[in-house]
Design a protein around this motif. Structure first.
Motif, PDB file in Angstrom:
ATOM      1  N   ARG A   4      49.377  17.753 -11.265  1.00  0.00           N
ATOM      2  CA  ARG A   4      49.164  17.714 -12.684  1.00  0.00           C
ATOM      3  C   ARG A   4      49.340  16.299 -13.213  1.00  0.00           C
ATOM      4  NH1 ARG A   4      51.257  22.461 -16.275  1.00  0.00           N
ATOM      5  NH2 ARG A   4      49.807  21.358 -17.589  1.00  0.00           N
ATOM      6  N   ARG A 374      41.458  23.495 -19.583  1.00  0.00           N
ATOM      7  CA  ARG A 374      42.552  23.021 -18.729  1.00  0.00           C
ATOM      8  C   ARG A 374      43.586  24.115 -18.484  1.00  0.00           C
ATOM      9  NH1 ARG A 374      46.371  19.390 -21.947  1.00  0.00           N
ATOM     10  NH2 ARG A 374      46.736  21.463 -22.808  1.00  0.00           N
ATOM     11  N   LEU A 378      44.374  26.078 -14.829  1.00  0.00           N
ATOM     12  CA  LEU A 378      45.694  26.065 -14.206  1.00  0.00           C
ATOM     13  C   LEU A 378      46.281  27.470 -14.113  1.00  0.00           C
ATOM     14  CD1 LEU A 378      47.192  22.890 -15.889  1.00  0.00           C
ATOM     15  CD2 LEU A 378      46.507  23.144 -13.499  1.00  0.00           C
ATOM     16  N   GLY A 383      48.286  26.856 -10.858  1.00  0.00           N
ATOM     17  CA  GLY A 383      48.712  25.462 -10.777  1.00  0.00           C
ATOM     18  C   GLY A 383      48.443  24.795  -9.450  1.00  0.00           C
ATOM     19  N   LEU A 385      45.877  23.230  -7.566  1.00  0.00           N
ATOM     20  CA  LEU A 385      44.538  22.672  -7.601  1.00  0.00           C
ATOM     21  C   LEU A 385      44.115  22.221  -6.213  1.00  0.00           C
ATOM     22  CD1 LEU A 385      44.830  20.549 -10.864  1.00  0.00           C
ATOM     23  CD2 LEU A 385      43.612  22.705 -10.589  1.00  0.00           C
TER      24      LEU A 385
END
Length: 397
Positions: A4, A374, A378, A383, A385
């Motif tokens: 992030r 966004r 997520l 979360g 990625l």
């Protein structure tokens, strides 16, 4: 959450509070930043845990019987300080620990004193804790310096865009899959010029520093060609040539990323007519048009990714699209479209945006739109990625 690294939804860079400016010297500000969670109203309270532990051990030992002595546990105090305090703070707690040990131990009759062995233990423990703290602080300063270098690289590749730049209302969010690199192969920029404003959003194939180099090369070519060239097709040709030249250079260096390419979307906002946008696609996902009338896809383009133009029958042709009042173009990279949940399902971008737009028409605002995509991405992937992710929204002011 993993990966992030965020650019705020308004597309502007802001310095995190309490953080030294990127590129600045690694000094006392670096040390202050090492424990942002141990702050109250901006003041460091890192001294509180070891001080409470010191007082607690002293009081408990003083109020127990002679057969139960825990004063030697005071060696833990400089050890705790070494993990959260600075070097001088740790040294101070080491001295306080020795002083408290001597004071408490000599207050007992001789037969109950722990004596010289524990005194040596507390003294040596304080010295070792101070040395360990010095090593930790040096490593943190080196880490912060490298992070500053990465931040500077990120701002060079993805430069901050002023509000209303080029007559466009824009917003961007960038999330790097590699938390250490803090920048990857996704790129975007807005370039105003005498022939209108041009926008470039793309994704370099692969990851790592090689992808960052390719992205920087393409952005450099775009910032020059997008300003000087009157024809959007010529801008595209300059980008293709730059990608081919970059690959030739890396191949001459003997690197294994000589077959790298990039997918991209090139937009041109001419001054007249004011409701038109020219679109060139290079193997990239077509943009979404988000506005009062709902969500629609722009037609898929006929261009191959940048760097593979030699396999195309001819140069790609731009398509002119009319945009209604309040309509926003949403461009994303495959970090969004290929985000998977636990069941392996892709993120339903179009359906999610359409559903949210029906509930709140204000979602077409670029800042709200990129923040929504966004957060949805997520949330969909938990979360985790798998690729660099860029969300870019733009419309005329």
């Amino acid at each position: 959450m993993r990966g992030r690294v965020l650019r705020p939804a308004d597309g502007r860079y802001r310095q995190p509070p309490g953080r030294p400016a990127p590129g600045g010297p690694a000094g006392r500000e670096d040390v202050r930043y090492r424990q942002p969670l141990l702050r109250v109203r901006g003041r460091s309270v890192a001294w509180a845990p070891p001080l409470l532990l010191l007082a607690g051990i002293t009081v408990v030992d003083y109020n127990t019987t002679g057969e139960f002595r825990i004063i030697s546990w005071i060696v833990l105090v400089p050890g705790i300080a070494a993990t959260i305090c600075g070097v001088w703070g740790t040294a101070a707690f080491a001295v306080l620990s020795v002083a408290a040990y001597v004071l408490v131990d000599t207050s007992w009759p001789h037969q109950y004193q722990t004596g010289l062995p524990d005194f040596i233990l507390v003294t040596v423990g304080g010295v070792l804790a101070t040395l360990a703290c010095a090593v930790r602080v040096r490593g943190q300063r080196r880490m912060l310096h490298m992070r500053d270098v990465a931040d500077t690289t990120r701002r060079t590749v993805l430069r901050p865009l002023p509000p209303g730049w080029g007559g466009l209302d824009h917003a961007a969010v960038y999330l790097a899959a590699d938390t250490e690199a803090r920048v990857g192969g996704d790129f975007y920029d807005v370039q105003p010029g005498p022939h209108g404003t041009r926008v470039l959003v793309g994704d370099v194939q692969g990851k790592g520093l090689g992808a960052v180099e390719a992205a920087a090369a393409l952005l450099g070519a775009f910032r020059e060609a997008g300003y000087h060239e009157a024809d959007l097709t010529t801008v595209a040709a300059r980008l293709e040539v730059r990608m081919v030249r970059h690959r030739a250079h890396t191949a001459a260096l003997g690197r294994a990323d000589g077959d790298r390419f990039a997918t991209a979307v090139l937009l041109g906002f001419p001054e007249v007519p004011p409701d038109a946008v020219d679109v060139l696609l290079f193997g990239h996902e077509p943009p979404l048009v988000v506005g009062p009338d709902g969500v629609r896809h722009l037609p898929a383009g006929d261009g191959l990714p940048l760097g593979l133009g030699e396999f195309a029958p001819g140069p790609p042709t731009p398509r002119r699209v009319r945009l209604g009042a309040g309509e926003t173009l949403l461009l994303v990279t495959d970090g969004v479209t290929e985000a998977r949940d636990r069941d392996g399902l892709f993120y339903p971008l179009t359906d999610e945006v359409a559903r949210a737009l029906a509930a709140d028409p204000r979602l077409a605002d670029p800042r709200r739109l990129v923040a929504f995509v966004r957060d949805g991405t997520l949330r969909h992937c938990g979360g985790r990625l798998a690729d660099d992710t860029t969300v870019f929204a733009v419309r005329r002011v």
